[in-house]
Design a protein around this motif. Sequence first.
Motif: not given
Length: 324
Positions: A76-81
């Motif tokens: 459910g997380a928003d992830v920055l790569d």
Amino acid sequence: MRLRSRRTKALLALAGVLAAGGCGLTSGSPMVDDVKPGIVGQGRPLEGANLTVTSKEFTEQLILGAIMGIAFQAAGADVLDRTGIQGSIGAREAVKGGDADAMYEYTGTAWITYQGNSKPITDPHQQWEAVREADAKNGISWLPPASLNNTYALAMNESNAREYGTKTLSDVAALARRDPKAVTLCVEGEFANRADGLPGMQKTYGMKLPAGNITQMDTGIIYTQAKKGSCTYGEVFTTDGRIKAMRLAVMEDDRRFFPNYNAAPEINSKTLKEHPEIAEVLAPVTKKLTNAVARDLNAKVDVDGEDPHEVAKDWMVEQGFVKE
């Protein structure tokens, strides 16, 4: 080949300067994998979290960074790569300083390079415990490690494996005593001269190889020369995909001389305190990461030319960790 914990302090210091100058830390893009919970992420425990994942720049690290980010997305997380930072120091400092939240790091790298110890701990779990304890004051938390251990080894081609029958480094030492001409080595310059490389290995196993039996060369060439049989044994990294692709037989370090470089989640402590569910999300994934898995995934990138992120995603789906 790639900047690792085994590089000299001078090179690591240079990498730190470059990282501090903003090398790789200001860029990043959202991970947009359309994945749903499988084995991990049930109930979407990271819903609403904004997490930044980082890694070093070499193949295995890019894959591990993608695996971590995909697990977080499924939960459910928003992830920055922000994977692919050049050198060890840059990625480490990103997690330590809060510019990134998490990465897969190696216990030996932390113990020797970051924490300044010269003598590794032979038991892998004790090594991890020592690293975890030492890093607690640095604002870094370590979750349990994988069996994946990216360390040094000697390997030989199938023909030589059949001819000489060695399976362990003790066997290699015995062969060297019995037939000195049979044991020739292809190694990189650093390995040839470091205490935790060839000199220490020879001392630990009672080898006394003539200088003429040892050829120094670039890392990439070692694999092809070992495959051809130009040298009986080549220095390799235990999770390198070329081991599988070239069908090289790896000698067991039966006296456990080489340092343990087990991959484990390294998490910014403030992030883990805010989102303790991270530990539960990553636990089953980390448990599945072995040397055999790493070799297979690394080979898909380095030998077959596939994209590291897609390789990671395919594996996560195949293992049932996430669903598409």
